[in-house]
Scaffold this motif. Structure first.
Motif, PDB file in Angstrom:
ATOM      1  N   ASN A  88       0.877  -1.116   0.092  1.00 35.13           N
ATOM      2  CA  ASN A  88       0.066  -0.041   0.173  1.00 35.13           C
ATOM      3  C   ASN A  88       0.845   1.222  -0.009  1.00 35.13           C
ATOM      4  N   PRO A  89       1.074   1.825  -1.166  1.00 35.57           N
ATOM      5  CA  PRO A  89      -0.041   2.319  -1.923  1.00 35.57           C
ATOM      6  C   PRO A  89       0.029   1.679  -3.482  1.00 35.57           C
ATOM      7  N   LEU A  90       1.231   0.850  -3.687  1.00 34.64           N
ATOM      8  CA  LEU A  90       1.771   0.322  -5.022  1.00 34.64           C
ATOM      9  C   LEU A  90       0.746  -0.719  -5.588  1.00 34.64           C
ATOM     10  N   GLY A  91       0.248  -1.528  -4.559  1.00 31.86           N
ATOM     11  CA  GLY A  91      -0.477  -2.708  -5.254  1.00 31.86           C
ATOM     12  C   GLY A  91      -0.019  -3.786  -5.840  1.00 31.86           C
ATOM     13  N   THR A  92       1.216  -3.932  -5.489  1.00 37.68           N
ATOM     14  CA  THR A  92       2.561  -4.919  -5.758  1.00 37.68           C
ATOM     15  C   THR A  92       2.734  -5.882  -4.727  1.00 37.68           C
ATOM     16  N   ILE A  93       3.256  -6.936  -5.332  1.00 38.15           N
ATOM     17  CA  ILE A  93       3.822  -8.007  -4.399  1.00 38.15           C
ATOM     18  C   ILE A  93       5.342  -8.259  -4.324  1.00 38.15           C
ATOM     19  N   LEU A  94       5.990  -8.590  -3.411  1.00 39.80           N
ATOM     20  CA  LEU A  94       7.314  -8.830  -3.328  1.00 39.80           C
ATOM     21  C   LEU A  94       7.770 -10.404  -3.578  1.00 39.80           C
ATOM     22  N   ASP A  95       8.479 -10.427  -4.713  1.00 41.66           N
ATOM     23  CA  ASP A  95       9.003 -11.598  -4.945  1.00 41.66           C
ATOM     24  C   ASP A  95       9.684 -12.589  -4.306  1.00 41.66           C
ATOM     25  N   ARG A  96       9.631 -13.813  -4.515  1.00 41.06           N
ATOM     26  CA  ARG A  96      10.569 -14.709  -3.451  1.00 41.06           C
ATOM     27  C   ARG A  96      11.978 -14.179  -3.342  1.00 41.06           C
ATOM     28  N   GLU A  97      12.612 -13.748  -4.264  1.00 42.81           N
ATOM     29  CA  GLU A  97      13.995 -13.403  -4.458  1.00 42.81           C
ATOM     30  C   GLU A  97      14.254 -12.210  -3.527  1.00 42.81           C
ATOM     31  N   THR A  98      13.305 -11.277  -3.839  1.00 49.35           N
ATOM     32  CA  THR A  98      13.161  -9.947  -2.980  1.00 49.35           C
ATOM     33  C   THR A  98      13.179 -10.216  -1.486  1.00 49.35           C
ATOM     34  N   LEU A  99      12.255 -11.061  -1.080  1.00 55.20           N
ATOM     35  CA  LEU A  99      11.744 -11.514   0.188  1.00 55.20           C
ATOM     36  C   LEU A  99      13.188 -12.102   0.965  1.00 55.20           C
TER      37      LEU A  99
ATOM     38  N   ILE B 269      15.653  -9.609   1.699  1.00 52.93           N
ATOM     39  CA  ILE B 269      15.516  -8.858   2.924  1.00 52.93           C
ATOM     40  C   ILE B 269      15.712  -9.669   4.233  1.00 52.93           C
ATOM     41  N   VAL B 270      15.496 -10.870   4.170  1.00 54.92           N
ATOM     42  CA  VAL B 270      15.675 -11.614   5.368  1.00 54.92           C
ATOM     43  C   VAL B 270      17.143 -11.805   5.582  1.00 54.92           C
ATOM     44  N   ASN B 271      17.930 -11.761   4.654  1.00 58.20           N
ATOM     45  CA  ASN B 271      19.443 -12.012   4.762  1.00 58.20           C
ATOM     46  C   ASN B 271      19.870 -10.677   5.163  1.00 58.20           C
ATOM     47  N   PHE B 272      19.175  -9.369   4.929  1.00 60.34           N
ATOM     48  CA  PHE B 272      19.511  -8.167   5.325  1.00 60.34           C
ATOM     49  C   PHE B 272      19.435  -8.123   6.680  1.00 60.34           C
ATOM     50  N   ILE B 273      18.198  -8.272   7.214  1.00 66.46           N
ATOM     51  CA  ILE B 273      17.844  -8.222   8.536  1.00 66.46           C
ATOM     52  C   ILE B 273      18.731  -8.973   9.665  1.00 66.46           C
TER      53      ILE B 273
ATOM     54  N   CYS C 253      17.863 -17.931   8.948  1.00 70.13           N
ATOM     55  CA  CYS C 253      17.031 -16.826   9.730  1.00 70.13           C
ATOM     56  C   CYS C 253      16.983 -17.122  11.056  1.00 70.13           C
ATOM     57  N   ASN C 254      17.370 -15.972  12.012  1.00 71.12           N
ATOM     58  CA  ASN C 254      16.809 -16.091  13.322  1.00 71.12           C
ATOM     59  C   ASN C 254      15.197 -15.810  13.572  1.00 71.12           C
ATOM     60  N   LEU C 255      14.534 -16.861  13.675  1.00 72.37           N
ATOM     61  CA  LEU C 255      12.947 -16.493  13.830  1.00 72.37           C
ATOM     62  C   LEU C 255      12.651 -15.626  14.803  1.00 72.37           C
ATOM     63  N   ASP C 256      13.435 -15.436  15.596  1.00 71.46           N
ATOM     64  CA  ASP C 256      13.079 -14.215  16.631  1.00 71.46           C
ATOM     65  C   ASP C 256      12.943 -12.652  16.196  1.00 71.46           C
TER      66      ASP C 256
END
Length: 481
Positions: free
Chosen positions: A208-219, A222-226, A262-265
Motif C-alpha cells: 500500500n499504495p503500489l498494489g504490488t507484491i514482493l517476489d521470493r528473491e526480494t523477500l 530482505i531476510v538476509n539483510f535483517i 534466519c533468526n526466527l526471533d
C-alpha cells in the motif's frame, strides 16, 4: 463562568502534530466529508477514492449472516450464548477465535504454511497492532527503516505515541519501486551517520499504495539483510488475500520455512480483517510473532486494545465455515480482478497509465506526471487541489505517501458500486480532454541523484506531515458546492 481550555494543561503528545491529520491524505477525506457524492441527493459531490475499503463482496457476507443467525449473540437464535460471551474474557482471546484466525491466514496464503493459534495476539485493528509491535521492539528515538512510498498512517501508528522514528528507504519508478539491497544498505548507513539506532525494517506485502507484491528473491534478500544487521523484520500482510492475478502472493512465513538462514526471533507479521474481509469497523488486528518474548509482551499490551468478545464470537463462527471462506476468497479475487481491469482500461482510454506491476490491493498507483506544471511537491499538490475541487474526486497525492517522485496518485476502486465508478471515470475523461494540450512527455528527473544526499537526514519529523517539513503544507481543502 465558562473557562477556555488551556493547551498547556494537556500533554505534548496529545497536542502535537504526530497524528498527521493536517496532511493532504487526510485533507482529502475532509473534502469528501464536507461534500459527499450521492447519485441522487448530491450528484455533483466529491467521490471518495481515498478509502482503501473492500465492498465488493458484502452480498456474500450478508447471505451468510442470514443463514447463520446463531453466530450473533444479538439474535433470538444466538441469545442463549449471550451470557457466556458478555462476561469477562481473558485477553488471550477466545480459543475458537484464535484457531479460526490462524486457519484463515493459512487459507489466504494458499495453505502453503500453517500458523500457531497460540502465537496470535489480538489488537484494535492493524493500527493498534503496529503500535503494539513498535512498543515491543523499540525505545523512543530508535528507528524502523520503511521503503517508500508507504502508507501515511504509519507515521501515526508507529511513531506518534511511541517516540519511534521512521527512516525512509528510497525506491524509484525506474524499477517499479522495487526494494533493492542497495537501497536498504544506503538507508541503514545514513541512519548510522545520523546516530540513529535502527531496530527494524517495516515492509508491506502486498504494498500500500503500489498494489504490488514482493517476489521470493526480494523477500530472501530482505531476510538476509535483517539477519546480517540483527534487526527486526515487521511484515504488514493485511492485503494478503487481495492478490487477484499472477504472480501469487508469497508470505514471509513461507520464506523462513525454506532453506534461508534466519533468526526466527526477528520475524513478526501484522494482519487484520479490514482489507481481506472488508471489516475495518470490527477492528480486528493481529500480531503474529515467531519470538516467544514478543508474544508474551504483546499479549500484556493487548489489554489496551482488545477485540470485543461479541466480534470474536461472530468471526470465529464465520471463518470456521470452510465452504464459505473458500468461496469468499475466490469470489473476492475474481471481483477485484474484474474491477481493476475495467477501471484501468477506462483510465487507459484517456491516456492515463498506472504502475503496470500491480496485481493486488484495492487501489491503483496512477501516473499523472505529464500533468504537472513543475516537478515539485508544490506542483503535485496544485494538481491534487484541482482534482479535489474541480473534478470532485478524493485521490491521494504521492507526496503524502513519502514518494520521492512527484506526480503519482493512489486511487481506490473497490469501495464503490459500478455506477459510481462510471461517474468517476466520466469525470476523469472530461478533465483529461480539457488538459490534453497541457500534457508533456515525462522526462527523467535529474534531481533524484542529488536528492539522496539530502534525504538521508530527513527522518520522520522532516516529512510532509511535520510543521518542520521543507515541503509546503497543504491547507484544509474545502470542496466547492
Amino acid at each position: 463562568m465558562v473557562f477556555k481550555l488551556n493547551n498547556q494543561l494537556l500533554s505534548k503528545i496529545a497536542t502535537g502534530k504526530g497524528h498527521g491529520e493536517d496532511s493532504p491524505y487526510f485533507d482529502g477525506w475532509k473534502a469528501y466529508d464536507n461534500d459527499p457524492y450521492h447519485p441522487t441527493k448530491n450528484p455533483d459531490g466529491v467521490i471518495q477514492m481515498g478509502l482503501a475499503e473492500n465492498q465488493l463482496c458484502f452480498d456474500l457476507i450478508q447471505e451468510w449472516l442470514k443463514n447463520n443467525p446463531k453466530a450473533s449473540i444479538c439474535t433470538t437464535e444466538g441469545a442463549e450464548e449471550f451470557r457466556d460471551i458478555a462476561i469477562f474474557q481473558d485477553y488471550h482471546g477466545l480459543e475458537e477465535f484464535r484457531i479460526a484466525i490462524a486457519k484463515f491466514m493459512a487459507k489466504g496464503r494458499g495453505d502453503r504454511v500453517t500458523f500457531d493459534p497460540d502465537r496470535i495476539v489480538m489488537s484494535g485493528g492493524a493500527t493498534g497492532a503496529h503500535e503494539m509491535i513498535a512498543f515491543c521492539l523499540a525505545d523512543p528515538g530508535d528507528a524502523f527503516l520503511v521503503p517508500t512510498p508507504y502508507y501515511p498512517g504509519f507515521d501515526r501508528d508507529l511513531r506518534w505515541r511511541t517516540g519511534v522514528q521512521l527512516f525512509p528507504v528510497d525506491c524509484e519508478s525506474s524499477n517499479h519501486f522495487k526494494i533493492t539491497r542497495e537501497a536498504l544498505e544506503y538507508a541503514y548507513e545514513m541512519a548510522q551517520l545520523d546516530n540513529i539506532r535502527v531496530k527494524g525494517l517495516l515492509i508491506t506485502n502486498p504494498s500500500n499504495p503500489l498494489g504490488t507484491i514482493l517476489d521470493r528473491e526480494t523477500l530472501k534478500s530482505i531476510v538476509n539483510f535483517i539477519n546480517e544487521k540483527n534487526i527486526h523484520l515487521v511484515c504488514d500482510e493485511i492485503y494478503a488475500a487481495t492478490v487477484f492475478s499472477q504472480p501469487e502472493f508469497v508470505s514471509i512465513s513461507e520464506i523462513i520455512e525454506e532453506e534461508v538462514e534466519c533468526n526466527l526471533d526477528l520475524i513478526h507479521i501484522v494482519y487484520s480483517l479490514s482489507k481481506d474481509m472488508g471489516f475495518p469497523g470490527f477492528r480486528v488486528g493481529i500480531v503474529y510473532s515467531y519470538n516467544d518474548a514478543v508474544v508474551s509482551c504483546a499479549r500484556k499490551m493487548s489489554s489496551f486494545g482488545l477485540v470485543s468478545s461479541q466480534t470474536q464470537h461472530l468471526i470465529a463462527s464465520m471463518l470456521s465455515d470452510d465452504e464459505f471462506v473458500d468461496n469468499f476468497i475466490m469470489q473476492s479475487k475474481k471481483r477485484l480482478a474484474s474491477r481493476y481491469s475495467s477501471f484501468t482500461k477506462g483510465l487507459a482510454q484517456v491516456g492515463i497509465k498506472c504502475l503496470k506491476t500491480s496485481n493486488a490491493g484495492l487501489f491503483v498507483w496512477m501516473d499523472l506526471r505529464r500533468l504537472l506544471k513543475e516537478q515539485t511537491v508544490a506542483g503535485e499538490l496544485a494538481l491534487w487541489r484541482v482534482i479535489i475541487n474541480d473534478v470532485k474526486l478524493n485521490v491521494s497525492p504521492g507526496s503524502s505517501f513519502h514518494c520521492t517522485e512527484q506526480g503519482w496518485f493512489r486511487v481506490c476502486f473497490a469501495n464503490m458500486d459500478d455506477q459510481t465508478v462510471e461517474v468517476a471515470l466520466s469525470r476523469i475523461k472530461t478533465f483529461m480532454l480539457k488538459n490534453k494540450e497541457a500534457m508533456m512527455p515525462v522526462k527523467k528527473l535529474r534531481w533524484q541523484g542529488s536528492l539522496k544526499l539530502s534525504f538521508s537526514s530527513r527522518i520522520y519529523d522532516d516529512f510532509i506531515m511535520s510543521p518542520h517539513s521543507p515541503f509546503p503544507q497543504s491547507p484544509l481543502v474545502q470542496a466547492r458546492n
